[in-house]
Design an enzyme around this catalytic site. Structure first.
Site, short mmCIF file in Angstrom:
data_model
loop_
_atom_site.label_atom_id
_atom_site.label_comp_id
_atom_site.label_asym_id
_atom_site.label_seq_id
_atom_site.Cartn_x
_atom_site.Cartn_y
_atom_site.Cartn_z
N ASN A 197 -0.29 13.91 -12.06
CA ASN A 197 -1.22 15.01 -12.30
C ASN A 197 -2.51 14.42 -12.85
O ASN A 197 -2.47 13.76 -13.88
CB ASN A 197 -0.61 15.99 -13.30
N ASP A 220 -6.86 -6.25 -3.98
CA ASP A 220 -6.00 -6.77 -5.04
C ASP A 220 -5.17 -7.90 -4.45
O ASP A 220 -4.90 -8.90 -5.09
CB ASP A 220 -5.12 -5.64 -5.58
N HIS A 270 3.53 -9.71 -3.21
CA HIS A 270 4.88 -9.84 -3.76
C HIS A 270 5.90 -9.89 -2.63
O HIS A 270 5.76 -9.21 -1.62
CB HIS A 270 5.19 -8.64 -4.66
N GLY A 307 0.93 -3.40 -6.62
CA GLY A 307 0.03 -3.95 -5.62
C GLY A 307 0.60 -3.98 -4.23
O GLY A 307 1.75 -3.62 -3.98
#
Length: 171
Positions: free
Chosen positions: A7, A34, A38, A53
């Site tokens: 929200n 970015d 991973h 990311g």
């Protein structure tokens, strides 16, 4: 699940339009990724436990073309500003803002904006495969890049790292 409720909502059309307008008018200086590559194991878990990311380098220019150029918010010189010259200036990188000159090593990207591709894991070159653009048709294709006068991407494919290192050693 209440863990996934945000929200206000993550994406409202007026917020996205405001961000795009701010990039176009220079209020926002740069576009950067970015590029958090991973491995699958770090992402294949509960949302609140997953590494932050996503990969972004391989799709960034196409996404900027879609959101900014194809909509008329930026021209290609604006793209060069937000993705190259402004980041180089902020990062205090010498030589990245210099015009081309005979005898000086080039830093450039050759890009075909008319190309179309279905973005897939085959376009990813790192250990990660998490991108919201997988399976989407994206415009444009990087054809070649040069860094310090040395080819690093050719024909849309990475040049062998050993070859780049050998060329750099030769000066």
């Amino acid at each position: 699940d209440s863990r996934f409720k945000v929200n206000p909502p993550l994406r409202r059309d007026d917020d996205v339009a405001a961000l795009r307008a701010a990039l176009a008018d220079g209020t926002i200086d740069i576009v950067a990724t970015d590029h958090a590559p991973h491995p699958v194991e770090a992402k294949d878990c509960a949302w609140d436990e997953a590494a932050n990311g996503m990969v972004g380098l391989e799709s960034a220019l196409s996404v900027v073309q879609t959101a900014m150029v194809d909509t008329g918010l930026l021209d290609w010189s604006g793209v060069a500003r937000v993705m190259s010259s402004a980041p180089a200036a902020i990062g205090l990188l010498d030589g990245y803002q210099a015009p081309f000159a005979i005898g000086s090593p080039a830093n450039l990207t050759l890009y075909d904006p008319a190309a179309r591709r279905s973005f897939s894991t085959a376009h990813l070159r790192g250990k990660a495969v998490n991108s919201p653009y997988l399976g989407r048709e994206l415009p444009g294709q990087v054809i070649a890049t040069m860094h310090d006068g040395r080819m690093t991407v050719l024909g849309g494919e990475l040049v062998d790292a050993e070859r780049v290192a050998a060329e750099a050693a030769r000066g």
